[in-house]
Design an enzyme around this catalytic site. Structure first.
Site, PDB file in Angstrom:
ATOM      1  N   LYS A 125     -33.781 -18.671   8.894  1.00  0.00           N
ATOM      2  CA  LYS A 125     -34.461 -17.763   9.829  1.00  0.00           C
ATOM      3  C   LYS A 125     -35.925 -18.190  10.005  1.00  0.00           C
ATOM      4  CE  LYS A 125     -33.014 -14.559  11.600  1.00  0.00           C
ATOM      5  NZ  LYS A 125     -32.247 -14.335  12.865  1.00  0.00           N
ATOM      6  N   LEU A 173     -17.951 -14.101  18.040  1.00  0.00           N
ATOM      7  CA  LEU A 173     -16.956 -13.291  17.314  1.00  0.00           C
ATOM      8  C   LEU A 173     -16.581 -13.954  15.986  1.00  0.00           C
ATOM      9  CD1 LEU A 173     -14.653 -11.905  20.188  1.00  0.00           C
ATOM     10  CD2 LEU A 173     -16.654 -10.846  19.119  1.00  0.00           C
ATOM     11  N   TYR A 175     -30.491 -18.441   3.652  1.00  0.00           N
ATOM     12  CA  TYR A 175     -30.548 -17.567   4.839  1.00  0.00           C
ATOM     13  C   TYR A 175     -31.986 -17.452   5.351  1.00  0.00           C
ATOM     14  CZ  TYR A 175     -31.158 -13.204   7.416  1.00  0.00           C
ATOM     15  OH  TYR A 175     -31.540 -12.261   8.348  1.00  0.00           O
ATOM     16  N   THR A 204     -36.328 -11.580  10.430  1.00  0.00           N
ATOM     17  CA  THR A 204     -36.326 -10.795   9.194  1.00  0.00           C
ATOM     18  C   THR A 204     -37.652 -10.903   8.446  1.00  0.00           C
ATOM     19  OG1 THR A 204     -35.290 -10.681   7.013  1.00  0.00           O
ATOM     20  CG2 THR A 204     -35.210 -12.807   8.095  1.00  0.00           C
ATOM     21  N   ASP A 205     -37.960  -9.882   7.662  1.00  0.00           N
ATOM     22  CA  ASP A 205     -39.143  -9.954   6.797  1.00  0.00           C
ATOM     23  C   ASP A 205     -38.917 -10.922   5.633  1.00  0.00           C
ATOM     24  OD1 ASP A 205     -37.333  -8.432   5.312  1.00  0.00           O
ATOM     25  OD2 ASP A 205     -38.753  -6.832   4.816  1.00  0.00           O
ATOM     26  N   GLU A 206     -37.650 -11.326   5.411  1.00  0.00           N
ATOM     27  CA  GLU A 206     -37.356 -12.196   4.266  1.00  0.00           C
ATOM     28  C   GLU A 206     -37.989 -13.576   4.394  1.00  0.00           C
ATOM     29  OE1 GLU A 206     -33.353 -12.205   2.851  1.00  0.00           O
ATOM     30  OE2 GLU A 206     -33.077 -10.092   3.290  1.00  0.00           O
ATOM     31  N   ASP A 211     -21.263 -13.672  22.371  1.00  0.00           N
ATOM     32  CA  ASP A 211     -20.980 -13.564  20.934  1.00  0.00           C
ATOM     33  C   ASP A 211     -19.816 -14.467  20.588  1.00  0.00           C
ATOM     34  OD1 ASP A 211     -20.024 -12.507  18.311  1.00  0.00           O
ATOM     35  OD2 ASP A 211     -21.580 -10.998  18.656  1.00  0.00           O
ATOM     36  N   ALA A 244     -34.568 -19.269   4.721  1.00  0.00           N
ATOM     37  CA  ALA A 244     -35.109 -20.562   5.169  1.00  0.00           C
ATOM     38  C   ALA A 244     -34.641 -20.874   6.596  1.00  0.00           C
ATOM     39  CB  ALA A 244     -34.667 -21.669   4.213  1.00  0.00           C
TER      40      ALA A 244
HETATM   41  P1  NAD Z   1     -24.265  -9.402  11.906  1.00  0.00           P
HETATM   42  O1  NAD Z   1     -23.835 -10.461  10.957  1.00  0.00           O
HETATM   43  O2  NAD Z   1     -23.725  -8.023  11.746  1.00  0.00           O
HETATM   44  O3  NAD Z   1     -23.909  -9.860  13.407  1.00  0.00           O
HETATM   45  C1  NAD Z   1     -24.171 -11.153  13.869  1.00  0.00           C
HETATM   46  C2  NAD Z   1     -23.446 -11.336  15.205  1.00  0.00           C
HETATM   47  O4  NAD Z   1     -23.766 -12.647  15.694  1.00  0.00           O
HETATM   48  C3  NAD Z   1     -21.932 -11.260  15.088  1.00  0.00           C
HETATM   49  O5  NAD Z   1     -21.402 -10.470  16.146  1.00  0.00           O
HETATM   50  C4  NAD Z   1     -21.493 -12.708  15.209  1.00  0.00           C
HETATM   51  O6  NAD Z   1     -20.194 -12.875  15.764  1.00  0.00           O
HETATM   52  C5  NAD Z   1     -22.565 -13.273  16.107  1.00  0.00           C
HETATM   53  N1  NAD Z   1     -22.719 -14.724  15.939  1.00  0.00           N
HETATM   54  C6  NAD Z   1     -22.826 -15.403  14.766  1.00  0.00           C
HETATM   55  N2  NAD Z   1     -22.930 -16.717  15.011  1.00  0.00           N
HETATM   56  C7  NAD Z   1     -22.924 -16.866  16.358  1.00  0.00           C
HETATM   57  C8  NAD Z   1     -23.044 -17.981  17.227  1.00  0.00           C
HETATM   58  N3  NAD Z   1     -23.172 -19.237  16.744  1.00  0.00           N
HETATM   59  N4  NAD Z   1     -23.026 -17.772  18.559  1.00  0.00           N
HETATM   60  C9  NAD Z   1     -22.859 -16.521  19.064  1.00  0.00           C
HETATM   61  N5  NAD Z   1     -22.726 -15.438  18.282  1.00  0.00           N
HETATM   62  C10 NAD Z   1     -22.780 -15.599  16.950  1.00  0.00           C
HETATM   63  O7  NAD Z   1     -25.847  -9.431  11.861  1.00  0.00           O
HETATM   64  P2  NAD Z   1     -26.905  -8.219  12.023  1.00  0.00           P
HETATM   65  O8  NAD Z   1     -27.104  -7.592  10.710  1.00  0.00           O
HETATM   66  O9  NAD Z   1     -26.535  -7.398  13.198  1.00  0.00           O
HETATM   67  O10 NAD Z   1     -28.227  -9.056  12.336  1.00  0.00           O
HETATM   68  C11 NAD Z   1     -28.596  -9.357  13.677  1.00  0.00           C
HETATM   69  C12 NAD Z   1     -29.894 -10.137  13.656  1.00  0.00           C
HETATM   70  O11 NAD Z   1     -30.902  -9.354  13.038  1.00  0.00           O
HETATM   71  C13 NAD Z   1     -29.825 -11.433  12.853  1.00  0.00           C
HETATM   72  O12 NAD Z   1     -30.551 -12.420  13.548  1.00  0.00           O
HETATM   73  C14 NAD Z   1     -30.478 -11.094  11.522  1.00  0.00           C
HETATM   74  O13 NAD Z   1     -31.074 -12.236  10.953  1.00  0.00           O
HETATM   75  C15 NAD Z   1     -31.501 -10.081  11.978  1.00  0.00           C
HETATM   76  N6  NAD Z   1     -31.915  -9.090  10.967  1.00  0.00           N
HETATM   77  C16 NAD Z   1     -30.977  -8.322  10.339  1.00  0.00           C
HETATM   78  C17 NAD Z   1     -31.399  -7.341   9.441  1.00  0.00           C
HETATM   79  C18 NAD Z   1     -30.420  -6.449   8.718  1.00  0.00           C
HETATM   80  O14 NAD Z   1     -30.822  -5.671   7.870  1.00  0.00           O
HETATM   81  N7  NAD Z   1     -29.128  -6.514   9.022  1.00  0.00           N
HETATM   82  C19 NAD Z   1     -32.764  -7.164   9.187  1.00  0.00           C
HETATM   83  C20 NAD Z   1     -33.681  -7.995   9.837  1.00  0.00           C
HETATM   84  C21 NAD Z   1     -33.250  -8.925  10.746  1.00  0.00           C
HETATM   85  O1  TDX Z   2     -23.255  -5.642  -4.008  1.00  0.00           O
HETATM   86  C1  TDX Z   2     -24.491  -5.706  -3.868  1.00  0.00           C
HETATM   87  N1  TDX Z   2     -25.296  -5.266  -4.877  1.00  0.00           N
HETATM   88  C2  TDX Z   2     -26.648  -5.330  -4.821  1.00  0.00           C
HETATM   89  O2  TDX Z   2     -27.342  -4.931  -5.764  1.00  0.00           O
HETATM   90  C3  TDX Z   2     -25.113  -6.255  -2.684  1.00  0.00           C
HETATM   91  C4  TDX Z   2     -24.266  -6.758  -1.541  1.00  0.00           C
HETATM   92  C5  TDX Z   2     -26.483  -6.300  -2.639  1.00  0.00           C
HETATM   93  N2  TDX Z   2     -27.241  -5.883  -3.675  1.00  0.00           N
HETATM   94  C6  TDX Z   2     -28.704  -5.943  -3.575  1.00  0.00           C
HETATM   95  C7  TDX Z   2     -29.275  -7.257  -3.109  1.00  0.00           C
HETATM   96  C8  TDX Z   2     -30.507  -6.839  -2.325  1.00  0.00           C
HETATM   97  O3  TDX Z   2     -31.607  -6.702  -3.192  1.00  0.00           O
HETATM   98  O4  TDX Z   2     -29.062  -4.987  -2.567  1.00  0.00           O
HETATM   99  C9  TDX Z   2     -30.140  -5.482  -1.765  1.00  0.00           C
HETATM  100  C10 TDX Z   2     -29.675  -5.528  -0.328  1.00  0.00           C
HETATM  101  O5  TDX Z   2     -28.714  -6.546  -0.238  1.00  0.00           O
HETATM  102  P1  TDX Z   2     -28.048  -6.959   1.171  1.00  0.00           P
HETATM  103  O6  TDX Z   2     -27.403  -5.768   1.773  1.00  0.00           O
HETATM  104  O7  TDX Z   2     -27.213  -8.174   0.923  1.00  0.00           O
HETATM  105  O8  TDX Z   2     -29.331  -7.272   2.052  1.00  0.00           O
HETATM  106  P2  TDX Z   2     -30.519  -8.322   1.897  1.00  0.00           P
HETATM  107  O9  TDX Z   2     -30.169  -9.453   1.012  1.00  0.00           O
HETATM  108  O10 TDX Z   2     -31.761  -7.548   1.503  1.00  0.00           O
HETATM  109  O11 TDX Z   2     -30.637  -8.839   3.416  1.00  0.00           O
HETATM  110  C11 TDX Z   2     -30.489  -7.895   4.502  1.00  0.00           C
HETATM  111  O12 TDX Z   2     -31.722  -7.458   4.984  1.00  0.00           O
HETATM  112  C12 TDX Z   2     -32.524  -8.411   5.645  1.00  0.00           C
HETATM  113  C13 TDX Z   2     -29.674  -8.509   5.645  1.00  0.00           C
HETATM  114  O13 TDX Z   2     -28.442  -8.967   5.117  1.00  0.00           O
HETATM  115  C14 TDX Z   2     -30.429  -9.629   6.298  1.00  0.00           C
HETATM  116  O14 TDX Z   2     -29.710 -10.096   7.434  1.00  0.00           O
HETATM  117  C15 TDX Z   2     -31.764  -9.100   6.754  1.00  0.00           C
HETATM  118  O15 TDX Z   2     -32.527 -10.153   7.268  1.00  0.00           O
END
Ligand code: NAD
Ligand code: TDX
Length: 354
Positions: free
Chosen positions: A167, A39, A163, A138-140, A37, A165
């Site tokens: 992924k 960090l 983002y 991600t589903d996005e 990581d 694009a």
């Molecule tokens: P996050 O932002 O909480 O954590 C990302 C981690 O990756 C951090 O610890 C960061 O330090 C590390 N990192 C970033 N760039 C790096 C690099 N160049 N080399 C090594 N480490 C690096 O993200 P998350 O929400 O835990 O998401 C994890 C994965 O799941 C991502 O690939 C994201 O696209 C995917 N994902 C997230 C969600 C969601 O809802 N959060 C949903 C679907 C998919």
């Molecule tokens: O302050 C806010 N108000 C608000 O209405 C924020 C931060 C978000 N939103 C809306 C935007 C989205 O429709 O809420 C929804 C969720 O927003 P986020 O938490 O930013 O998530 P999203 O954009 O859906 O993306 C997340 O899910 C898919 C993760 O960040 C991604 O990493 C993952 O791939």
């Protein structure tokens, strides 16, 4: 793969989902794990404190885009799997500054794949057959749905934000490395996760901390955008099932059949918060404030997880209310964690593209 793998290289393990995967799914003696990581601002090394002193866990600070470092880790630890979480993950930040997303999500994934390809070529007979590269996506990547219908594994890619694009590009490189070089990859495209350890730039923790301080709760646009929410431990258990049982080259959509408009989601958070915090019912809902919409805001995501359920023997199991209570409780019970992450981000509005 079929059995518990030996060593696993986990990228991005100090972030939200990666740390839940390490603590709840594979850590604590269940597998030997090397965490890589960088960090970034989104990480919190304290997330992994329960693994301190565990001789089966090795933490390495570094960039997934550092091919030499990754190759040296692969040679030294000879993992049976890589689970690739590392990414820039916040849509709003990708609007303000897409470059970091290209660096980590596209180039970083490419370099990680190159290191993996090189190592598999030199590792000898048998390694490739049992090796898995699980790509967490991600589903996005498939863009926005209309009012009806569900994403399936064959829905065409149509990413909207920088983002998504980035992924989408990473998914296609992963696919290409399977098709062209035989790297045994499995891609999981998940819906929105919620749970402990999520950085408070994301909707759920941002709202919980707003409730706690009685600050306005910013809902983008009309609050009618729909997301399909999965509890983080369900997602992590599914990733483990994909690692153990997913055939190389496959991709799976994960979801929990839990569509919510953002306004309903925020109201649900408010109600759980008021209940756990001993506030009068309805108190936090009064903090909801409609604000300018996110540019390019996808209207609706919703996933059909049927194929993952049938083929991986996995199903999201945590009921929504229970997941929300566990989530809100984490932020209420861990003020030091909340203070530490907010030292890097004071919950200001992001993503207006200015
Ligand atoms: P996050 O932002 O909480 O954590 C990302 C981690 O990756 C951090 O610890 C960061 O330090 C590390 N990192 C970033 N760039 C790096 C690099 N160049 N080399 C090594 N480490 C690096 O993200 P998350 O929400 O835990 O998401 C994890 C994965 O799941 C991502 O690939 C994201 O696209 C995917 N994902 C997230 C969600 C969601 O809802 N959060 C949903 C679907 C998919
Ligand atoms: O302050 C806010 N108000 C608000 O209405 C924020 C931060 C978000 N939103 C809306 C935007 C989205 O429709 O809420 C929804 C969720 O927003 P986020 O938490 O930013 O998530 P999203 O954009 O859906 O993306 C997340 O899910 C898919 C993760 O960040 C991604 O990493 C993952 O791939």
């Amino acid at each position: 793969m079929g059995t518990q793998p030996g060593t696993i290289l986990v990228t991005g393990g100090a972030g939200f989902i990666g740390s839940n995967f390490l603590l709840g799914t594979v850590g604590g003696g269940r597998a030997r794990v090397v965490t890589l990581d960088k960090l970034t601002y989104a990480a919190n090394k304290d997330n992994l404190a329960p693994l301190d002193g565990d001789e089966r866990h090795t933490f390495v600070q570094g960039d997934v885009g550092d091919r030499g470092l990754v190759l040296s880790l692969l040679r030294a630890h000879r993992p049976q799997a890589i689970v690739h979480f590392a990414a820039e993950s916040h849509v709003d930040r990708s609007i303000d500054g897409p470059g970091a997303f290209v660096h980590t999500n596209v180039v970083g994934t490419f370099e990680l794949l190159e290191a993996t390809r090189a190592w598999l070529a030199e590792a000898g007979e048998g390694t490739r057959e049992s090796f898995r590269f699980v790509h967490v996506s991600t589903d996005e990547v498939v863009g926005s749905l209309g009012p009806t219908g569900l994403f399936r594994e064959d829905t065409p890619y149509a990413a909207s934000s920088p983002y998504s694009a980035s992924k989408a590009a990473s998914d296609l490189f992963v696919r290409a490395y399977h098709r062209t070089y035989g790297v045994p990859t499995i891609t999981v495209n998940s819906t929105n996760a919620y749970g402990p350890h999520q950085f408070p730039e994301k909707l759920v923790p941002l709202m919980v901390l707003g409730c706690l301080e009685g600050r306005p709760l910013p809902v983008y646009g009309d609050g009618g955008n729909v997301r399909d929410w999965i509890f983080v431990q369900d997602l992590c258990d599914g990733l483990h099932a994909a690692l153990l049982h997913g055939p190389p080259g496959e991709s799976y959509l994960f979801g929990a059949r839990n569509e919510q408009t953002n306004l309903d989601m925020v109201h649900a958070i408010c109600d759980v918060f008021d209940d756990l915090h001993g506030a009068e019912p309805g108190t936090s809902r009064r903090l909801v404030t409609f604000v300018a919409d996110r540019p390019g805001h996808d209207r609706r995501y919703a996933v059909d997880p049927g194929r993952a359920e049938r083929e991986l023997g996995w199903r999201a199991a945590v009921p929504f209310r229970e997941g929300l209570r566990r989530t809100v409780s984490f932020y209420l019970d861990n003020p030091a964690w909340c203070a530490a992450v907010q030292a890097r981000y004071a919950r200001e509005r992001l993503g207006l593209g200015k």
